[in-house]
Design a protein around this motif. Structure first.
Motif, PDB file in Angstrom:
ATOM      1  N   UNK A 116       0.839  -1.190   0.000  1.00  0.00           N
ATOM      2  CA  UNK A 116       0.000   0.000   0.000  1.00  0.00           C
ATOM      3  C   UNK A 116       0.870   1.235   0.000  1.00  0.00           C
ATOM      4  N   UNK A 117       0.348   2.305  -0.582  1.00  0.00           N
ATOM      5  CA  UNK A 117       1.073   3.573  -0.560  1.00  0.00           C
ATOM      6  C   UNK A 117       0.061   4.697  -0.427  1.00  0.00           C
ATOM      7  N   UNK A 118       0.479   5.755   0.233  1.00  0.00           N
ATOM      8  CA  UNK A 118      -0.364   6.946   0.349  1.00  0.00           C
ATOM      9  C   UNK A 118       0.129   7.953  -0.681  1.00  0.00           C
ATOM     10  N   UNK A 119      -0.751   8.276  -1.615  1.00  0.00           N
ATOM     11  CA  UNK A 119      -0.372   9.177  -2.703  1.00  0.00           C
ATOM     12  C   UNK A 119      -0.950  10.566  -2.420  1.00  0.00           C
ATOM     13  N   UNK A 120      -0.074  11.555  -2.428  1.00  0.00           N
ATOM     14  CA  UNK A 120      -0.453  12.912  -2.028  1.00  0.00           C
ATOM     15  C   UNK A 120       0.100  13.911  -3.040  1.00  0.00           C
ATOM     16  N   UNK A 121      -0.330  15.154  -2.881  1.00  0.00           N
ATOM     17  CA  UNK A 121       0.222  16.236  -3.687  1.00  0.00           C
ATOM     18  C   UNK A 121       0.840  17.278  -2.762  1.00  0.00           C
ATOM     19  N   UNK A 122       2.010  17.758  -3.135  1.00  0.00           N
ATOM     20  CA  UNK A 122       2.627  18.851  -2.373  1.00  0.00           C
ATOM     21  C   UNK A 122       1.858  20.126  -2.686  1.00  0.00           C
ATOM     22  N   UNK A 123       1.405  20.829  -1.636  1.00  0.00           N
ATOM     23  CA  UNK A 123       0.617  22.048  -1.894  1.00  0.00           C
ATOM     24  C   UNK A 123       1.287  23.326  -1.386  1.00  0.00           C
ATOM     25  N   UNK A 124       2.225  23.203  -0.462  1.00  0.00           N
ATOM     26  CA  UNK A 124       2.895  24.397   0.057  1.00  0.00           C
ATOM     27  C   UNK A 124       4.349  24.084   0.401  1.00  0.00           C
ATOM     28  N   UNK A 125       5.226  24.991   0.058  1.00  0.00           N
ATOM     29  CA  UNK A 125       6.622  24.896   0.500  1.00  0.00           C
ATOM     30  C   UNK A 125       6.858  26.108   1.395  1.00  0.00           C
ATOM     31  N   UNK A 126       7.400  25.867   2.574  1.00  0.00           N
ATOM     32  CA  UNK A 126       7.548  26.953   3.541  1.00  0.00           C
ATOM     33  C   UNK A 126       8.987  26.971   4.022  1.00  0.00           C
ATOM     34  N   UNK A 127       9.565  28.141   4.081  1.00  0.00           N
ATOM     35  CA  UNK A 127      10.966  28.265   4.472  1.00  0.00           C
ATOM     36  C   UNK A 127      11.064  29.174   5.688  1.00  0.00           C
ATOM     37  N   UNK A 128      11.126  28.572   6.886  1.00  0.00           N
ATOM     38  CA  UNK A 128      11.254  29.384   8.106  1.00  0.00           C
ATOM     39  C   UNK A 128      12.486  28.902   8.859  1.00  0.00           C
ATOM     40  N   UNK A 129      12.346  28.487  10.120  1.00  0.00           N
ATOM     41  CA  UNK A 129      13.530  27.964  10.812  1.00  0.00           C
ATOM     42  C   UNK A 129      13.986  26.646  10.180  1.00  0.00           C
ATOM     43  N   UNK A 130      12.989  25.975   9.595  1.00  0.00           N
ATOM     44  CA  UNK A 130      13.266  24.765   8.821  1.00  0.00           C
ATOM     45  C   UNK A 130      12.547  24.909   7.486  1.00  0.00           C
ATOM     46  N   UNK A 131      12.860  23.981   6.574  1.00  0.00           N
ATOM     47  CA  UNK A 131      12.104  23.939   5.323  1.00  0.00           C
ATOM     48  C   UNK A 131      10.980  22.912   5.469  1.00  0.00           C
ATOM     49  N   UNK A 132       9.781  23.325   5.131  1.00  0.00           N
ATOM     50  CA  UNK A 132       8.614  22.456   5.237  1.00  0.00           C
ATOM     51  C   UNK A 132       7.999  22.232   3.875  1.00  0.00           C
ATOM     52  N   UNK A 133       7.552  20.991   3.655  1.00  0.00           N
ATOM     53  CA  UNK A 133       6.717  20.690   2.500  1.00  0.00           C
ATOM     54  C   UNK A 133       5.355  20.277   3.038  1.00  0.00           C
ATOM     55  N   UNK A 134       4.341  21.023   2.697  1.00  0.00           N
ATOM     56  CA  UNK A 134       2.980  20.712   3.128  1.00  0.00           C
ATOM     57  C   UNK A 134       2.275  19.867   2.084  1.00  0.00           C
ATOM     58  N   UNK A 135       1.691  18.738   2.527  1.00  0.00           N
ATOM     59  CA  UNK A 135       0.975  17.842   1.609  1.00  0.00           C
ATOM     60  C   UNK A 135      -0.527  18.042   1.759  1.00  0.00           C
ATOM     61  N   UNK A 136      -1.286  17.462   0.834  1.00  0.00           N
ATOM     62  CA  UNK A 136      -2.741  17.545   0.955  1.00  0.00           C
ATOM     63  C   UNK A 136      -3.315  16.402   1.792  1.00  0.00           C
ATOM     64  N   UNK A 137      -2.435  15.646   2.447  1.00  0.00           N
ATOM     65  CA  UNK A 137      -2.879  14.638   3.415  1.00  0.00           C
ATOM     66  C   UNK A 137      -2.258  15.002   4.761  1.00  0.00           C
ATOM     67  N   UNK A 138      -2.802  14.446   5.819  1.00  0.00           N
ATOM     68  CA  UNK A 138      -2.195  14.691   7.127  1.00  0.00           C
ATOM     69  C   UNK A 138      -2.273  13.413   7.950  1.00  0.00           C
ATOM     70  N   UNK A 139      -1.924  13.505   9.234  1.00  0.00           N
ATOM     71  CA  UNK A 139      -1.844  12.290  10.043  1.00  0.00           C
ATOM     72  C   UNK A 139      -3.187  11.583  10.212  1.00  0.00           C
ATOM     73  N   UNK A 140      -4.284  12.192   9.804  1.00  0.00           N
ATOM     74  CA  UNK A 140      -5.553  11.466   9.837  1.00  0.00           C
ATOM     75  C   UNK A 140      -5.559  10.340   8.792  1.00  0.00           C
ATOM     76  N   UNK A 141      -4.644  10.402   7.823  1.00  0.00           N
ATOM     77  CA  UNK A 141      -4.526   9.347   6.807  1.00  0.00           C
ATOM     78  C   UNK A 141      -3.492   8.290   7.178  1.00  0.00           C
ATOM     79  N   UNK A 142      -2.544   8.681   7.995  1.00  0.00           N
ATOM     80  CA  UNK A 142      -1.441   7.773   8.339  1.00  0.00           C
ATOM     81  C   UNK A 142      -0.779   8.331   9.596  1.00  0.00           C
ATOM     82  N   UNK A 143      -1.103   7.712  10.714  1.00  0.00           N
ATOM     83  CA  UNK A 143      -0.583   8.318  11.939  1.00  0.00           C
ATOM     84  C   UNK A 143       0.608   7.600  12.548  1.00  0.00           C
TER      85      UNK A 143
END
Ligand SMILES: *Cc1c(COP(=O)(O)O)cnc(C)c1O
Length: 422
Positions: A281-308
Protein backbone atom coordinates in the motif's frame (compact mmCIF):
# COMPACT_ATOMS: atom_id res chain seq x y z
CA UNK A 1 13.75 -2.22 0.84
CA UNK A 2 10.38 -0.52 1.33
CA UNK A 3 7.60 -1.07 -1.24
CA UNK A 4 8.32 -3.86 -3.69
CA UNK A 5 10.09 -3.03 -6.94
CA UNK A 6 7.24 -4.74 -8.70
CA UNK A 7 4.57 -2.48 -7.15
CA UNK A 8 6.75 0.56 -7.81
CA UNK A 9 7.34 -0.40 -11.43
CA UNK A 10 3.60 -0.75 -12.05
CA UNK A 11 2.43 2.19 -9.95
CA UNK A 12 4.90 4.97 -10.60
CA UNK A 13 4.49 5.24 -14.41
CA UNK A 14 0.73 5.69 -14.03
CA UNK A 15 0.40 7.33 -10.64
CA UNK A 16 -0.02 10.85 -12.02
CA UNK A 17 -2.85 9.60 -14.25
CA UNK A 18 -4.50 7.93 -11.31
CA UNK A 19 -4.06 11.10 -9.25
CA UNK A 20 -5.57 13.18 -12.03
CA UNK A 21 -8.57 10.87 -12.33
CA UNK A 22 -9.35 10.22 -8.65
CA UNK A 23 -7.77 13.28 -7.02
CA UNK A 24 -5.32 13.04 -4.14
CA UNK A 25 -4.89 12.02 -1.42
CA UNK A 26 -5.59 8.28 -1.57
CA UNK A 27 -4.20 5.00 -0.36
CA UNK A 28 -3.62 2.54 -3.18
CA UNK A 29 -3.12 -1.18 -2.62
CA UNK A 30 -1.48 -3.74 -4.88
CA UNK A 31 -3.55 -6.86 -5.59
CA UNK A 32 -0.62 -8.76 -7.16
CA UNK A 33 1.63 -8.02 -4.21
CA UNK A 34 -0.93 -9.10 -1.63
CA UNK A 35 -1.65 -12.32 -3.51
CA UNK A 36 2.06 -13.05 -3.97
CA UNK A 37 2.73 -12.57 -0.25
CA UNK A 38 -0.20 -14.82 0.63
CA UNK A 39 1.14 -17.49 -1.68
CA UNK A 40 4.63 -17.16 -0.23
CA UNK A 41 3.30 -17.58 3.29
CA UNK A 42 1.32 -20.69 2.36
CA UNK A 43 4.23 -22.24 0.50
CA UNK A 44 6.66 -21.49 3.31
CA UNK A 45 4.50 -23.32 5.86
CA UNK A 46 3.21 -26.07 3.56
CA UNK A 47 5.15 -28.59 5.67
CA UNK A 48 2.86 -28.01 8.67
CA UNK A 49 -0.50 -29.80 8.50
CA UNK A 50 -3.42 -27.41 8.75
CA UNK A 51 -1.42 -24.20 8.53
CA UNK A 52 -3.69 -21.19 8.31
CA UNK A 53 -3.28 -17.44 8.26
CA UNK A 54 -6.01 -15.43 9.99
CA UNK A 55 -5.60 -11.97 8.52
CA UNK A 56 -5.53 -9.38 11.31
CA UNK A 57 -8.50 -7.30 10.19
CA UNK A 58 -7.44 -4.20 12.08
CA UNK A 59 -4.45 -3.76 9.77
CA UNK A 60 -6.60 -3.09 6.71
CA UNK A 61 -10.33 -3.49 7.35
CA UNK A 62 -11.43 -2.98 3.79
CA UNK A 63 -14.00 -5.44 2.44
CA UNK A 64 -12.40 -5.71 -0.96
CA UNK A 65 -8.99 -6.52 0.56
CA UNK A 66 -10.61 -8.99 2.95
CA UNK A 67 -12.23 -10.63 -0.07
CA UNK A 68 -8.73 -11.29 -1.46
CA UNK A 69 -7.83 -12.92 1.85
CA UNK A 70 -10.96 -15.05 1.71
CA UNK A 71 -10.07 -16.15 -1.83
CA UNK A 72 -6.71 -17.31 -0.51
CA UNK A 73 -8.61 -19.39 2.08
CA UNK A 74 -7.41 -17.25 4.97
CA UNK A 75 -9.44 -16.67 8.10
CA UNK A 76 -9.86 -13.41 9.98
CA UNK A 77 -8.56 -12.26 13.32
CA UNK A 78 -11.04 -9.85 14.88
CA UNK A 79 -11.19 -7.96 18.13
CA UNK A 80 -14.35 -5.86 17.88
CA UNK A 81 -17.99 -6.19 16.85
CA UNK A 82 -17.57 -4.25 13.57
CA UNK A 83 -14.66 -6.52 12.62
CA UNK A 84 -16.81 -9.57 13.35
CA UNK A 85 -19.57 -8.12 11.17
CA UNK A 86 -17.12 -7.47 8.33
CA UNK A 87 -15.77 -11.02 8.49
CA UNK A 88 -19.24 -12.55 8.56
CA UNK A 89 -20.36 -10.38 5.66
CA UNK A 90 -17.56 -11.99 3.68
CA UNK A 91 -18.91 -15.39 4.52
CA UNK A 92 -16.30 -16.45 7.07
CA UNK A 93 -17.57 -19.41 9.04
CA UNK A 94 -17.05 -20.12 12.73
CA UNK A 95 -13.62 -21.66 12.46
CA UNK A 96 -12.46 -19.00 10.04
CA UNK A 97 -12.84 -16.26 12.65
CA UNK A 98 -10.63 -15.87 15.71
CA UNK A 99 -12.08 -13.39 18.18
CA UNK A 100 -9.07 -12.07 20.06
CA UNK A 101 -10.58 -9.29 22.10
CA UNK A 102 -9.26 -7.96 25.37
CA UNK A 103 -11.16 -6.23 28.16
CA UNK A 104 -14.15 -7.92 26.56
CA UNK A 105 -17.68 -6.68 27.28
CA UNK A 106 -20.82 -8.75 27.81
CA UNK A 107 -22.20 -7.31 24.58
CA UNK A 108 -19.12 -8.53 22.69
CA UNK A 109 -19.46 -12.04 24.09
CA UNK A 110 -23.10 -12.14 23.01
CA UNK A 111 -22.20 -10.90 19.56
CA UNK A 112 -19.33 -13.39 19.21
CA UNK A 113 -21.67 -16.36 19.64
CA UNK A 114 -24.23 -15.07 17.14
CA UNK A 115 -24.47 -16.09 13.48
CA UNK A 116 -22.63 -19.37 13.87
CA UNK A 117 -20.08 -18.05 16.34
CA UNK A 118 -16.31 -17.93 16.07
CA UNK A 119 -13.20 -19.22 17.79
CA UNK A 120 -13.28 -17.46 21.13
CA UNK A 121 -9.81 -16.49 22.32
CA UNK A 122 -10.03 -15.47 25.96
CA UNK A 123 -7.69 -12.84 27.30
CA UNK A 124 -8.14 -13.55 31.00
CA UNK A 125 -9.02 -16.28 33.45
CA UNK A 126 -11.74 -14.06 34.99
CA UNK A 127 -13.59 -14.08 31.66
CA UNK A 128 -14.28 -17.83 31.79
CA UNK A 129 -17.32 -17.28 34.01
CA UNK A 130 -18.48 -14.31 31.95
CA UNK A 131 -18.91 -16.19 28.68
CA UNK A 132 -22.70 -16.52 28.40
CA UNK A 133 -22.79 -19.87 26.58
CA UNK A 134 -19.46 -21.57 26.88
CA UNK A 135 -18.41 -22.96 23.50
CA UNK A 136 -17.02 -26.40 22.82
CA UNK A 137 -13.88 -24.91 21.23
CA UNK A 138 -11.91 -22.45 23.34
CA UNK A 139 -8.57 -20.72 23.15
CA UNK A 140 -6.55 -18.62 25.59
CA UNK A 141 -4.07 -15.89 24.88
CA UNK A 142 -0.86 -16.68 26.73
CA UNK A 143 1.42 -13.94 28.06
CA UNK A 144 4.88 -15.29 28.97
CA UNK A 145 5.71 -12.34 31.22
CA UNK A 146 9.35 -12.36 32.34
CA UNK A 147 10.00 -15.50 30.28
CA UNK A 148 10.31 -13.37 27.14
CA UNK A 149 11.63 -9.90 26.61
CA UNK A 150 9.36 -8.00 24.31
CA UNK A 151 10.13 -6.24 21.13
CA UNK A 152 9.89 -2.52 20.55
CA UNK A 153 6.29 -1.72 19.60
CA UNK A 154 4.52 -4.28 21.76
CA UNK A 155 6.86 -3.75 24.74
CA UNK A 156 7.82 -5.92 27.65
CA UNK A 157 5.28 -8.75 28.19
CA UNK A 158 5.27 -8.01 31.94
CA UNK A 159 3.85 -4.57 31.18
CA UNK A 160 1.47 -5.79 28.45
CA UNK A 161 -2.22 -5.88 29.39
CA UNK A 162 -2.81 -8.99 27.34
CA UNK A 163 -3.25 -12.62 28.14
CA UNK A 164 -3.11 -15.11 30.99
CA UNK A 165 0.12 -15.57 32.92
CA UNK A 166 2.29 -18.64 32.92
CA UNK A 167 1.08 -19.41 36.45
CA UNK A 168 -2.58 -19.18 35.37
CA UNK A 169 -2.46 -21.10 32.13
CA UNK A 170 -3.11 -24.66 33.38
CA UNK A 171 -5.89 -23.45 35.67
CA UNK A 172 -7.45 -21.53 32.76
CA UNK A 173 -7.83 -24.69 30.67
CA UNK A 174 -8.99 -26.71 33.68
CA UNK A 175 -11.78 -24.23 34.33
CA UNK A 176 -12.68 -24.01 30.66
CA UNK A 177 -12.98 -27.80 30.60
CA UNK A 178 -15.15 -27.65 33.72
CA UNK A 179 -17.43 -25.27 31.84
CA UNK A 180 -17.81 -27.79 29.03
CA UNK A 181 -15.00 -27.05 26.58
CA UNK A 182 -13.90 -30.10 24.63
CA UNK A 183 -11.67 -28.66 21.96
CA UNK A 184 -8.69 -26.43 22.66
CA UNK A 185 -6.37 -23.91 21.07
CA UNK A 186 -3.55 -21.81 22.45
CA UNK A 187 -2.59 -18.33 21.31
CA UNK A 188 0.12 -15.78 21.92
CA UNK A 189 1.16 -12.46 20.42
CA UNK A 190 4.46 -11.14 21.70
CA UNK A 191 5.94 -9.34 18.74
CA UNK A 192 5.20 -6.40 16.52
CA UNK A 193 7.06 -5.52 13.34
CA UNK A 194 9.74 -8.08 14.24
CA UNK A 195 12.40 -8.50 11.56
CA UNK A 196 14.50 -11.07 13.43
CA UNK A 197 13.04 -14.40 12.38
CA UNK A 198 14.62 -16.24 15.32
CA UNK A 199 12.39 -14.28 17.70
CA UNK A 200 9.33 -15.73 15.97
CA UNK A 201 10.83 -19.22 15.95
CA UNK A 202 11.27 -18.87 19.72
CA UNK A 203 7.61 -17.85 19.97
CA UNK A 204 6.58 -21.05 18.19
CA UNK A 205 8.85 -23.04 20.51
CA UNK A 206 7.28 -21.31 23.48
CA UNK A 207 3.64 -22.06 22.54
CA UNK A 208 4.50 -25.69 21.83
CA UNK A 209 6.14 -25.94 25.25
CA UNK A 210 3.07 -24.48 26.90
CA UNK A 211 0.86 -26.90 24.92
CA UNK A 212 3.10 -29.66 26.20
CA UNK A 213 2.81 -28.46 29.79
CA UNK A 214 -0.99 -28.19 29.69
CA UNK A 215 -1.28 -31.58 28.01
CA UNK A 216 0.85 -33.17 30.77
CA UNK A 217 -1.17 -31.54 33.55
CA UNK A 218 -4.67 -32.00 32.15
CA UNK A 219 -4.44 -34.56 29.37
CA UNK A 220 -5.70 -31.95 26.91
CA UNK A 221 -4.75 -32.21 23.26
CA UNK A 222 -4.43 -28.94 21.42
CA UNK A 223 -6.06 -28.71 18.01
CA UNK A 224 -4.07 -25.63 17.16
CA UNK A 225 -1.53 -23.17 18.41
CA UNK A 226 -1.60 -19.60 17.11
CA UNK A 227 1.72 -17.77 17.11
CA UNK A 228 0.11 -14.38 16.52
CA UNK A 229 1.12 -11.66 14.11
CA UNK A 230 3.93 -9.19 14.35
CA UNK A 231 5.98 -10.33 11.36
CA UNK A 232 7.99 -7.29 10.38
CA UNK A 233 8.50 -5.47 7.12
CA UNK A 234 11.48 -3.27 6.25
CA UNK A 235 10.28 0.32 6.31
CA UNK A 236 13.80 1.69 5.85
CA UNK A 237 15.81 1.14 2.67
CA UNK A 238 18.77 -0.28 4.59
CA UNK A 239 16.71 -2.88 6.48
CA UNK A 240 16.69 -6.53 5.48
CA UNK A 241 13.35 -8.27 5.03
CA UNK A 242 12.25 -10.98 7.43
CA UNK A 243 13.83 -14.29 6.45
CA UNK A 244 10.58 -16.15 5.87
CA UNK A 245 12.22 -19.30 4.47
CA UNK A 246 14.55 -19.82 7.45
CA UNK A 247 11.75 -19.04 9.86
CA UNK A 248 9.38 -21.52 8.22
CA UNK A 249 12.10 -24.20 8.06
CA UNK A 250 12.87 -23.89 11.80
CA UNK A 251 9.21 -23.73 12.84
CA UNK A 252 8.34 -26.73 10.66
CA UNK A 253 11.10 -28.67 12.44
CA UNK A 254 9.63 -27.75 15.82
CA UNK A 255 6.24 -29.10 14.77
CA UNK A 256 7.79 -32.27 13.37
CA UNK A 257 9.65 -32.81 16.66
CA UNK A 258 6.42 -32.29 18.62
CA UNK A 259 4.75 -34.88 16.42
CA UNK A 260 7.55 -37.37 17.04
CA UNK A 261 7.20 -36.94 20.80
CA UNK A 262 3.38 -36.90 20.99
CA UNK A 263 2.23 -38.87 17.98
CA UNK A 264 0.30 -35.81 16.77
CA UNK A 265 0.93 -32.11 16.33
CA UNK A 266 -1.47 -29.22 16.62
CA UNK A 267 -2.26 -27.18 13.51
CA UNK A 268 -0.42 -23.90 13.29
CA UNK A 269 -2.27 -20.62 12.91
CA UNK A 270 -0.89 -17.15 12.59
CA UNK A 271 -2.50 -13.75 12.30
CA UNK A 272 -0.31 -11.45 10.31
CA UNK A 273 -1.58 -8.05 9.36
CA UNK A 274 1.37 -5.89 8.47
CA UNK A 275 3.31 -8.61 6.68
CA UNK A 276 0.35 -9.38 4.41
CA UNK A 277 -0.52 -5.85 3.32
CA UNK A 278 1.95 -3.28 4.71
CA UNK A 279 4.36 -3.04 1.76
CA UNK A 280 1.51 -3.40 -0.72
CA UNK A 281 0.00 0.00 0.00
CA UNK A 282 1.07 3.57 -0.56
CA UNK A 283 -0.36 6.95 0.35
CA UNK A 284 -0.37 9.18 -2.70
CA UNK A 285 -0.45 12.91 -2.03
CA UNK A 286 0.22 16.24 -3.69
CA UNK A 287 2.63 18.85 -2.37
CA UNK A 288 0.62 22.05 -1.89
CA UNK A 289 2.90 24.40 0.06
CA UNK A 290 6.62 24.90 0.50
CA UNK A 291 7.55 26.95 3.54
CA UNK A 292 10.97 28.27 4.47
CA UNK A 293 11.25 29.38 8.11
CA UNK A 294 13.53 27.96 10.81
CA UNK A 295 13.27 24.77 8.82
CA UNK A 296 12.10 23.94 5.32
CA UNK A 297 8.61 22.46 5.24
CA UNK A 298 6.72 20.69 2.50
CA UNK A 299 2.98 20.71 3.13
CA UNK A 300 0.98 17.84 1.61
CA UNK A 301 -2.74 17.55 0.95
CA UNK A 302 -2.88 14.64 3.42
CA UNK A 303 -2.19 14.69 7.13
CA UNK A 304 -1.84 12.29 10.04
CA UNK A 305 -5.55 11.47 9.84
CA UNK A 306 -4.53 9.35 6.81
CA UNK A 307 -1.44 7.77 8.34
CA UNK A 308 -0.58 8.32 11.94
CA UNK A 309 2.25 5.87 12.45
CA UNK A 310 4.97 8.52 12.16
CA UNK A 311 3.24 10.70 14.76
CA UNK A 312 2.26 7.83 17.04
CA UNK A 313 5.42 5.72 17.00
CA UNK A 314 7.96 7.97 15.31
CA UNK A 315 7.88 5.45 12.47
CA UNK A 316 9.88 5.89 9.30
CA UNK A 317 7.95 5.79 6.03
CA UNK A 318 10.00 6.11 2.89
CA UNK A 319 9.06 8.93 0.52
CA UNK A 320 9.44 9.26 -3.24
CA UNK A 321 8.68 12.28 -5.37
CA UNK A 322 7.33 11.19 -8.74
CA UNK A 323 9.59 12.11 -11.62
CA UNK A 324 12.38 13.00 -9.19
CA UNK A 325 13.28 9.51 -7.95
CA UNK A 326 16.77 9.74 -9.34
CA UNK A 327 17.56 13.36 -8.53
CA UNK A 328 20.16 14.02 -5.82
CA UNK A 329 18.65 14.54 -2.36
CA UNK A 330 19.89 18.07 -1.90
CA UNK A 331 17.16 19.36 0.42
CA UNK A 332 16.29 18.62 4.04
CA UNK A 333 12.57 18.89 4.75
CA UNK A 334 9.95 18.29 7.37
CA UNK A 335 7.08 16.83 5.34
CA UNK A 336 3.87 17.87 7.05
CA UNK A 337 0.08 17.79 6.99
CA UNK A 338 -2.28 20.58 7.99
CA UNK A 339 -3.47 19.41 11.39
CA UNK A 340 -2.96 21.84 14.29
CA UNK A 341 -0.60 19.40 15.98
CA UNK A 342 3.12 19.83 15.63
CA UNK A 343 3.62 16.06 15.42
CA UNK A 344 1.57 16.01 12.20
CA UNK A 345 4.69 15.19 10.20
CA UNK A 346 5.23 12.32 7.77
CA UNK A 347 8.98 12.86 7.86
CA UNK A 348 11.31 14.98 9.96
CA UNK A 349 14.56 16.40 8.57
CA UNK A 350 14.40 14.03 5.60
CA UNK A 351 16.82 14.34 2.72
CA UNK A 352 14.79 14.68 -0.46
CA UNK A 353 15.09 16.18 -3.91
CA UNK A 354 13.73 19.74 -4.25
CA UNK A 355 9.93 19.58 -4.11
CA UNK A 356 7.64 22.05 -5.84
CA UNK A 357 3.92 22.70 -5.41
CA UNK A 358 1.97 20.20 -7.49
CA UNK A 359 4.52 17.39 -7.18
CA UNK A 360 3.09 13.95 -6.52
CA UNK A 361 4.56 12.64 -3.27
CA UNK A 362 4.28 8.93 -2.53
CA UNK A 363 4.56 7.72 1.06
CA UNK A 364 5.46 4.05 1.12
CA UNK A 365 4.16 1.11 3.12
CA UNK A 366 0.79 2.47 4.16
CA UNK A 367 -0.92 -0.88 3.53
CA UNK A 368 -1.26 -1.87 7.18
CA UNK A 369 -2.26 0.23 10.17
CA UNK A 370 -2.52 3.18 7.76
CA UNK A 371 -6.01 4.20 6.68
CA UNK A 372 -7.28 1.91 9.42
CA UNK A 373 -5.85 4.10 12.19
CA UNK A 374 -7.30 7.25 10.64
CA UNK A 375 -9.43 9.64 12.64
CA UNK A 376 -11.33 12.92 12.30
CA UNK A 377 -9.60 15.14 14.83
CA UNK A 378 -9.52 18.74 13.76
CA UNK A 379 -12.15 18.02 11.09
CA UNK A 380 -9.56 16.27 8.95
CA UNK A 381 -11.28 13.41 7.17
CA UNK A 382 -10.04 10.07 5.92
CA UNK A 383 -9.09 9.72 2.27
CA UNK A 384 -10.32 7.21 -0.31
CA UNK A 385 -8.83 3.78 -0.91
CA UNK A 386 -8.03 2.34 -4.33
CA UNK A 387 -6.98 -1.08 -5.54
CA UNK A 388 -4.45 -1.53 -8.33
CA UNK A 389 -5.75 -4.75 -9.81
CA UNK A 390 -3.78 -7.54 -11.40
CA UNK A 391 -5.00 -6.51 -14.85
CA UNK A 392 -3.72 -2.96 -14.35
CA UNK A 393 -7.12 -1.35 -13.80
CA UNK A 394 -7.75 0.74 -10.70
CA UNK A 395 -10.85 0.25 -8.58
CA UNK A 396 -12.30 2.58 -5.96
CA UNK A 397 -12.70 0.37 -2.88
CA UNK A 398 -13.74 3.04 -0.37
CA UNK A 399 -14.77 6.62 -0.99
CA UNK A 400 -13.30 9.52 0.91
CA UNK A 401 -15.16 10.73 3.98
CA UNK A 402 -17.34 13.74 3.43
CA UNK A 403 -18.45 16.59 5.60
CA UNK A 404 -21.82 14.77 5.80
CA UNK A 405 -20.04 11.79 7.38
CA UNK A 406 -18.44 14.15 9.86
CA UNK A 407 -21.84 15.53 10.86
CA UNK A 408 -23.64 12.16 10.75
CA UNK A 409 -23.48 11.69 14.53
CA UNK A 410 -25.54 14.87 15.00
CA UNK A 411 -28.48 12.99 13.55
CA UNK A 412 -30.25 11.74 16.65
CA UNK A 413 -33.56 12.11 18.42
CA UNK A 414 -33.67 14.81 21.11
CA UNK A 415 -33.02 13.19 24.46
CA UNK A 416 -33.17 15.20 27.68
CA UNK A 417 -32.79 13.70 31.13
CA UNK A 418 -32.94 15.27 34.57
CA UNK A 419 -31.02 12.99 36.97
CA UNK A 420 -32.66 12.31 40.30
CA UNK A 421 -36.10 13.47 39.17
CA UNK A 422 -37.53 10.35 37.54
C1 LIG B 1 -2.53 -6.19 15.89
C2 LIG B 1 -2.65 -7.65 16.05
C3 LIG B 1 -2.20 -8.52 15.05
C4 LIG B 1 -1.52 -8.07 13.80
O1 LIG B 1 -0.30 -7.46 14.03
P1 LIG B 1 0.68 -7.17 12.78
O2 LIG B 1 1.81 -6.44 13.42
O3 LIG B 1 -0.11 -6.31 11.86
O4 LIG B 1 1.04 -8.47 12.20
C5 LIG B 1 -2.39 -9.87 15.25
N1 LIG B 1 -2.99 -10.34 16.35
C6 LIG B 1 -3.43 -9.54 17.34
C7 LIG B 1 -4.09 -10.14 18.53
C8 LIG B 1 -3.28 -8.17 17.23
O5 LIG B 1 -3.71 -7.37 18.20
Amino acid sequence: MPMSDSFKSRLFPVVKNIAAYYGTPFHIYDESGIRATGKRLKQAFAGIDGFREYFAVKALPNRRIMQLMKEMDFGFDCSSIPELILSRQLGASREEIMFTSNNTSHEEFLFAERDGGCILNLDDISLIDKVPNFPELICFRYNPGPRRTGNVIIGNPVEAKYGVTHEQVVEAYRRARDRGAKRFGLHTMVASNELDYTYIVETARMVLEVADLVEKELGIRFEFVNIGGGFGIPYKPEQQPLDLQSMARDITELFAAFKTRHGYAPRMYMESGRFMTGPHGALVTTAINAKDTYRKYIGLDACMSSLMRPALYGSYHHIDVIGKENLPKTEVYDVVGSLCENNDKFAIQRELPPIADGDTVVIHDSGAHGHAMGFQYNGRLRPKELLLREDGTVELIRRAETVEDYFATYQFSPDLFRPGQN
